[in-house]
Design a protein around this motif. Structure first.
Motif, short mmCIF file in Angstrom:
data_model
loop_
_atom_site.label_atom_id
_atom_site.label_comp_id
_atom_site.label_asym_id
_atom_site.label_seq_id
_atom_site.Cartn_x
_atom_site.Cartn_y
_atom_site.Cartn_z
N LYS A 111 -2.09 116.90 -7.89
CA LYS A 111 -3.35 116.80 -8.61
C LYS A 111 -4.44 116.22 -7.71
O LYS A 111 -5.59 116.69 -7.73
N VAL A 115 -7.99 117.96 -6.77
CA VAL A 115 -9.30 117.31 -6.96
C VAL A 115 -10.07 117.28 -5.64
O VAL A 115 -11.28 117.51 -5.60
N PRO A 126 -12.19 117.02 -11.95
CA PRO A 126 -11.58 116.15 -12.96
C PRO A 126 -11.60 114.68 -12.51
O PRO A 126 -11.41 114.37 -11.35
N ASP A 127 -11.83 113.81 -13.48
CA ASP A 127 -11.88 112.38 -13.18
C ASP A 127 -10.47 111.85 -12.95
O ASP A 127 -9.57 112.12 -13.73
N HIS A 193 -19.48 112.99 -16.27
CA HIS A 193 -19.36 114.31 -16.89
C HIS A 193 -20.23 114.40 -18.14
O HIS A 193 -20.89 115.42 -18.36
#
Length: 358
Positions: A111, A115, A126-127, A193
């Motif tokens: 992940k 990112v 994505p945070d 976001h």
């Protein structure tokens, strides 16, 4: 031969240094009303205004021999090498952070890699830290995305706008910016976001106001322009929060910053002052784009360990010095050589010095 604006280089460096100090202190003063540099985030809006002025200076007279695609390639060569480096640093700091917050724990390597790949493009990712950031591996990259948007708008629309059309755009975007600042109570937004829609509003007025300022040529002749403009920036950033704080910050962006840029562009420096401005200008972009992953490490350390002021001070000072050294090393060992190579391979020409917008 075009005039050069060394004071604008210096002011960009001053603003970048103030941003670093602001971010170092942010974990100790999360309430901006109590922060010693209450309005330090306004440096982003100042950068946008400087960028609009300098882009007009550097490229307005080149459109007869340059296409929009060529312009955008020039800007990518100028900006993106350090963006890539900063994402690598951000990913490394995130992965090795021994004090990572709960929101960042348990993130898989796959992940994180995904990112990083998204962030390389500057698109919102994505945070992974739990703060809703659009660019969690290096927070300030949200503003670099808007810088690219501004450059695209300039290449497609702004370069063709007559003075009256540019005035209309500046007035309308200034009204929108003032409305957001007053409604929010401050302009420290656009990086998340949920507030991503505000980011272009923060960019539009200052960038195109800077472009308008350059085209209008209304400069202010001020003795001792560099120290006075630097002092003005510091004072504007450090004044306390006001009952109508959003209105104050809107006034800084709409009125005060154009006056500072006009005075900086109209001023003169020589000798030591000129060398200082040149140095500050050279390291301003590396400072801005590489410092934040290490701010995240410091922030997580403070939150987890809760050091006393006496314990935190030497670490903070060491961090500040490290950030300056990292910026200079990034410039000399990576950014300048890579950009020189890209200019030869991508642009097909030998590198030529030009006042940068970052």
């Amino acid at each position: 031969m075009k005039p050069h604006y060394p004071i604008l280089d210096g002011l960009r460096g001053v603003a970048a240094v103030l941003v670093v100090i602001f971010h170092v202190l942010e974990v100790h003063f999360p309430n901006y009303a109590q922060h010693p540099i209450h309005h330090g985030y306004l440096a982003v809006d100042f950068f946008f205004l400087l960028s609009g002025f300098v882009v007009g200076y550097a490229y307005d007279d080149r459109w007869g021999r340059m296409t929009p695609w060529e312009f955008l390639k020039i800007r990518v060569v100028r900006l993106h090498p350090l963006i890539l480096l900063s994402v690598l640093l951000g990913g490394l700091c995130f992965w090795l952070d021994p004090y990572a917050p709960a929101g960042a724990q348990g993130i898989s390597a796959l992940k994180l890699l995904g990112v990083m790949l998204i962030t390389f493009t500057l698109l919102p990712a994505p945070d992974v830290r739990g703060w809703d950031e659009t660019h969690a591996l290096n927070g300030p990259l949200w503003s670099l995305l808007q810088e690219y948007v501004a450059n695209i708008l300039y290449a497609v629309v702004g370069r063709r706008l007559p003075q009256r059309g540019l005035w209309l755009l500046v007035v309308l975007s200034g009204v929108a910016l003032a409305w957001v600042a007053i409604d929010q109570g401050n302009i420290a937004t656009g990086w998340a976001h949920k507030t991503l829609w505000i980011a272009p509003i923060r960019m539009l007025y200052p960038f195109f106001a800077g472009l308008l300022l350059f085209r209008a040529g209304r400069l202010v002749r001020l003795p001792y322009a560099f120290p006075l403009c630097s002092l003005a920036l510091a004072v504007l950033f450090c004044l306390p929060y006001f009952p109508l704080n959003g209105l104050y910050e809107a006034a800084c962006i709409v009125l005060a910053f154009p006056l500072i840029v006009a005075a900086g562009a109209g001023g003169q420096v020589s000798g030591t002052w000129a060398r200082g401005c040149k140095f500050l200008g050279a390291i301003s972009y590396p400072i801005y784009v590489t410092h934040y992953p290490f701010i995240n490490l410091y922030t997580d350390w403070v939150i987890q360990k809760k050091p006393t002021p006496g314990q935190a001070l030497p670490v903070a000072l060491g961090l500040f010095g490290f950030i300056l050294l990292l910026a200079y090393a990034s410039l000399k060992l990576y950014d300048e050589p890579v950009r020189a190579w890209l200019k030869r391979k991508v642009l097909g020409k030998a590198p030529q010095p030009v006042l940068s917008s970052k």
